[in-house]
Design a protein around this motif. Structure first.
Motif, PDB file in Angstrom:
ATOM      1  N   ILE A  72       0.845  -1.194   0.000  1.00  0.00           N
ATOM      2  CA  ILE A  72       0.000   0.000   0.000  1.00  0.00           C
ATOM      3  C   ILE A  72       0.878   1.241   0.000  1.00  0.00           C
ATOM      4  CG2 ILE A  72      -1.770   1.295   1.240  1.00  0.00           C
ATOM      5  CD1 ILE A  72      -2.671  -1.343   2.515  1.00  0.00           C
ATOM      6  N   TYR A  73       0.639   2.103  -0.976  1.00  0.00           N
ATOM      7  CA  TYR A  73       1.335   3.388  -1.056  1.00  0.00           C
ATOM      8  C   TYR A  73       0.320   4.502  -0.811  1.00  0.00           C
ATOM      9  CZ  TYR A  73       3.568   7.554  -2.954  1.00  0.00           C
ATOM     10  OH  TYR A  73       4.060   8.815  -3.115  1.00  0.00           O
ATOM     11  N   MET A  74       0.651   5.418   0.096  1.00  0.00           N
ATOM     12  CA  MET A  74      -0.196   6.570   0.384  1.00  0.00           C
ATOM     13  C   MET A  74       0.681   7.813   0.422  1.00  0.00           C
ATOM     14  SD  MET A  74      -2.118   4.685   3.566  1.00  0.00           S
ATOM     15  CE  MET A  74      -2.790   6.206   4.211  1.00  0.00           C
ATOM     16  N   ASP A  75       0.135   8.934  -0.059  1.00  0.00           N
ATOM     17  CA  ASP A  75       0.845  10.198   0.112  1.00  0.00           C
ATOM     18  C   ASP A  75      -0.153  11.330   0.276  1.00  0.00           C
ATOM     19  OD1 ASP A  75       0.056  11.249  -2.435  1.00  0.00           O
ATOM     20  OD2 ASP A  75       1.784  10.351  -3.417  1.00  0.00           O
ATOM     21  N   VAL A  76       0.353  12.458   0.729  1.00  0.00           N
ATOM     22  CA  VAL A  76      -0.488  13.637   0.914  1.00  0.00           C
ATOM     23  C   VAL A  76       0.436  14.852   0.998  1.00  0.00           C
ATOM     24  CG1 VAL A  76      -0.500  13.517   3.453  1.00  0.00           C
ATOM     25  CG2 VAL A  76      -2.420  14.587   2.246  1.00  0.00           C
ATOM     26  N   GLY A  77      -0.034  15.974   0.497  1.00  0.00           N
ATOM     27  CA  GLY A  77       0.719  17.215   0.611  1.00  0.00           C
ATOM     28  C   GLY A  77       0.513  17.830   1.986  1.00  0.00           C
ATOM     29  N   SER A  78       1.570  18.403   2.538  1.00  0.00           N
ATOM     30  CA  SER A  78       1.478  18.945   3.899  1.00  0.00           C
ATOM     31  C   SER A  78       0.502  20.117   3.999  1.00  0.00           C
ATOM     32  CB  SER A  78       2.861  19.384   4.380  1.00  0.00           C
ATOM     33  OG  SER A  78       3.368  20.449   3.578  1.00  0.00           O
ATOM     34  N   LEU A  79       0.224  20.783   2.869  1.00  0.00           N
ATOM     35  CA  LEU A  79      -0.675  21.938   2.887  1.00  0.00           C
ATOM     36  C   LEU A  79      -2.116  21.585   2.531  1.00  0.00           C
ATOM     37  CD1 LEU A  79       1.581  24.665   1.201  1.00  0.00           C
ATOM     38  CD2 LEU A  79       1.313  24.127   3.630  1.00  0.00           C
ATOM     39  N   GLU A  80      -2.380  20.327   2.268  1.00  0.00           N
ATOM     40  CA  GLU A  80      -3.747  19.949   1.876  1.00  0.00           C
ATOM     41  C   GLU A  80      -4.704  20.118   3.055  1.00  0.00           C
ATOM     42  OE1 GLU A  80      -4.336  16.713  -0.866  1.00  0.00           O
ATOM     43  OE2 GLU A  80      -2.177  16.373  -0.959  1.00  0.00           O
ATOM     44  N   GLY A  81      -5.825  20.739   2.767  1.00  0.00           N
ATOM     45  CA  GLY A  81      -6.820  21.007   3.801  1.00  0.00           C
ATOM     46  C   GLY A  81      -6.657  22.346   4.483  1.00  0.00           C
ATOM     47  N   HIS A  82      -5.513  23.022   4.282  1.00  0.00           N
ATOM     48  CA  HIS A  82      -5.308  24.329   4.905  1.00  0.00           C
ATOM     49  C   HIS A  82      -6.315  25.341   4.364  1.00  0.00           C
ATOM     50  CE1 HIS A  82      -1.024  24.054   6.728  1.00  0.00           C
ATOM     51  NE2 HIS A  82      -1.639  22.896   6.799  1.00  0.00           N
ATOM     52  N   GLY A  83      -6.932  26.068   5.257  1.00  0.00           N
ATOM     53  CA  GLY A  83      -7.859  27.117   4.865  1.00  0.00           C
ATOM     54  C   GLY A  83      -9.243  26.628   4.490  1.00  0.00           C
ATOM     55  N   LYS A  84      -9.491  25.333   4.590  1.00  0.00           N
ATOM     56  CA  LYS A  84     -10.800  24.791   4.242  1.00  0.00           C
ATOM     57  C   LYS A  84     -11.757  24.926   5.430  1.00  0.00           C
ATOM     58  CE  LYS A  84      -9.598  23.227   0.141  1.00  0.00           C
ATOM     59  NZ  LYS A  84     -10.182  23.747  -1.117  1.00  0.00           N
ATOM     60  N   ASP A  85     -13.052  25.021   5.123  1.00  0.00           N
ATOM     61  CA  ASP A  85     -14.057  25.082   6.182  1.00  0.00           C
ATOM     62  C   ASP A  85     -15.008  23.888   6.080  1.00  0.00           C
ATOM     63  OD1 ASP A  85     -15.366  25.733   3.880  1.00  0.00           O
ATOM     64  OD2 ASP A  85     -16.202  27.633   4.587  1.00  0.00           O
ATOM     65  N   SER A  86     -14.466  22.770   5.597  1.00  0.00           N
ATOM     66  CA  SER A  86     -15.259  21.554   5.426  1.00  0.00           C
ATOM     67  C   SER A  86     -14.473  20.379   5.989  1.00  0.00           C
ATOM     68  CB  SER A  86     -15.553  21.310   3.936  1.00  0.00           C
ATOM     69  OG  SER A  86     -14.344  21.002   3.246  1.00  0.00           O
ATOM     70  N   ARG A  87     -14.952  19.179   5.761  1.00  0.00           N
ATOM     71  CA  ARG A  87     -14.267  17.969   6.238  1.00  0.00           C
ATOM     72  C   ARG A  87     -12.866  17.831   5.645  1.00  0.00           C
ATOM     73  NH1 ARG A  87     -19.488  16.037   5.069  1.00  0.00           N
ATOM     74  NH2 ARG A  87     -18.779  15.035   3.138  1.00  0.00           N
ATOM     75  N   GLN A  88     -12.584  18.601   4.595  1.00  0.00           N
ATOM     76  CA  GLN A  88     -11.256  18.526   3.980  1.00  0.00           C
ATOM     77  C   GLN A  88     -10.128  18.962   4.915  1.00  0.00           C
ATOM     78  OE1 GLN A  88     -12.502  20.898   0.546  1.00  0.00           O
ATOM     79  NE2 GLN A  88     -11.907  19.211  -0.803  1.00  0.00           N
ATOM     80  N   ILE A  89     -10.458  19.604   6.011  1.00  0.00           N
ATOM     81  CA  ILE A  89      -9.412  19.985   6.968  1.00  0.00           C
ATOM     82  C   ILE A  89      -8.748  18.742   7.570  1.00  0.00           C
ATOM     83  CG2 ILE A  89     -10.503  22.178   7.561  1.00  0.00           C
ATOM     84  CD1 ILE A  89     -11.503  20.882  10.147  1.00  0.00           C
ATOM     85  N   PHE A  90      -9.390  17.586   7.437  1.00  0.00           N
ATOM     86  CA  PHE A  90      -8.840  16.345   7.996  1.00  0.00           C
ATOM     87  C   PHE A  90      -7.987  15.572   6.983  1.00  0.00           C
ATOM     88  CE2 PHE A  90     -12.956  16.986  10.252  1.00  0.00           C
ATOM     89  CZ  PHE A  90     -12.427  17.285  11.506  1.00  0.00           C
ATOM     90  N   MET A  91      -7.664  16.203   5.875  1.00  0.00           N
ATOM     91  CA  MET A  91      -6.938  15.531   4.800  1.00  0.00           C
ATOM     92  C   MET A  91      -5.643  14.884   5.305  1.00  0.00           C
ATOM     93  SD  MET A  91      -7.272  15.146   1.445  1.00  0.00           S
ATOM     94  CE  MET A  91      -6.270  14.653   0.052  1.00  0.00           C
ATOM     95  N   VAL A  92      -4.792  15.642   5.971  1.00  0.00           N
ATOM     96  CA  VAL A  92      -3.501  15.118   6.417  1.00  0.00           C
ATOM     97  C   VAL A  92      -3.668  14.211   7.622  1.00  0.00           C
ATOM     98  CG1 VAL A  92      -1.217  15.720   7.287  1.00  0.00           C
ATOM     99  CG2 VAL A  92      -2.258  17.102   5.477  1.00  0.00           C
ATOM    100  N   SER A  93      -4.441  14.645   8.605  1.00  0.00           N
ATOM    101  CA  SER A  93      -4.576  13.860   9.836  1.00  0.00           C
ATOM    102  C   SER A  93      -5.231  12.506   9.584  1.00  0.00           C
ATOM    103  CB  SER A  93      -5.366  14.643  10.882  1.00  0.00           C
ATOM    104  OG  SER A  93      -6.678  14.948  10.423  1.00  0.00           O
TER     105      SER A  93
END
Length: 261
Positions: free
Chosen positions: A191-212
């Motif tokens: 399994i390979y997973m990745d995410v950008g450290s800035l993903e979800g920044h400034g969002k006011d939706s569930r997307q704020i949980f992108m990294v966590s």
């Protein structure tokens, strides 16, 4: 429509496209593929040919360079055109992130069943593929990464290599689903997973949980028994949720999933 073959000057393999049912299917055949006896792994990709069509990016040149260096197994790539992306790439119904969008239709089970019961048998019958679990990958970015992980959970006997690039793991109840779900033969998966450290920044939706949530899902798989050698999490520091970053990381994901050990 008959299968159309495309040859590009900057790659040694070739690309084809044909209509399969009501959607277009794109394929990349690596340089050594000649219809002989050798069997090739297959990766089923969401969002059509976005990851490998040369007019969109240059990832195939990178992959073929790794083929030549003997770092990576040659793989067949199959890009699947979505018809109703928000519906097909959502595992169950969920309300929209904002009033500007429609709700998520939750037709992921129907879409995945199409891949497993219709498309994969067609590809395996048409080309020299390695149809085994170890030889079958599924991969995507954003919602495409979400549905790829869901497919691996629902059909663990089909998909053995899973790639999730900036997957939408913020999706309602998906983290809880992974924590609860028992996945057979988990120790044999890669399994390979990745995410950008800035993903979800400034969002006011569930997307704020992108990294966590991505980190939490990684931890959940470790707790389920998969070894560190079979799962990888990459944090792309300074990267946002953007196709440019997806394309940059795609060859790295393929290389890790299908590297020559």
């Amino acid at each position: 429509m008959a299968r159309q073959i495309y040859q590009y000057e900057d790659i040694k393999g070739h690309i084809w496209m044909e209509e399969f049912g009501e959607r277009k299917i794109y394929g990349y055949m690596p340089p050594s593929y000649d219809g002989g006896l050798e069997k090739f792994p297959v990766v089923y990709l969401q969002d059509g040919g976005d990851f490998f069509l040369p007019e969109k990016n240059r990832v195939l040149s990178v992959l073929e360079g790794n083929f030549e260096k003997n770092k990576l197994k040659e793989v067949i790539l199959i890009g699947i055109e979505p018809k109703q992306r928000l519906d097909e790439y959502s595992p169950w119904y969920a309300t929209a992130l904002s009033k500007r969008f429609k709700d998520f239709g939750g037709k992921g089970d129907v879409y995945i069943r199409f891949i497993v019961e219709e498309l994969k048998p067609f590809i395996d019958a048409s080309f020299n593929t390695d149809p085994s679990v170890e030889g079958t990958g599924i991969m995507g970015a954003s919602l495409g990464g979400l549905i790829s992980m869901y497919a691996a959970c629902v059909y663990p006997e089909v998909f053995g290599r899973i790639g999730c690039i900036s997957a939408s793991f913020w999706y309602e109840d998906f983290l809880e689903y992974i924590v609860r779900r028992e996945i057979s033969n988990i120790r044999s998966k890669k399994i390979y997973m990745d995410v950008g450290s800035l993903e979800g920044h400034g969002k006011d939706s569930r997307q704020i949980f992108m990294v966590s949530n991505t980190k939490a899902i990684y931890d959940a798989f470790l707790e389920k028994g998969i070894g560190n050698e079979n799962i990888r999490l990459e944090i792309d520091h300074g990267a946002s949720h953007n196709y440019k970053f997806f394309a940059d990381r795609f060859p790295k994901a393929i290389e890790w999933l299908f590297s020559k050990d």
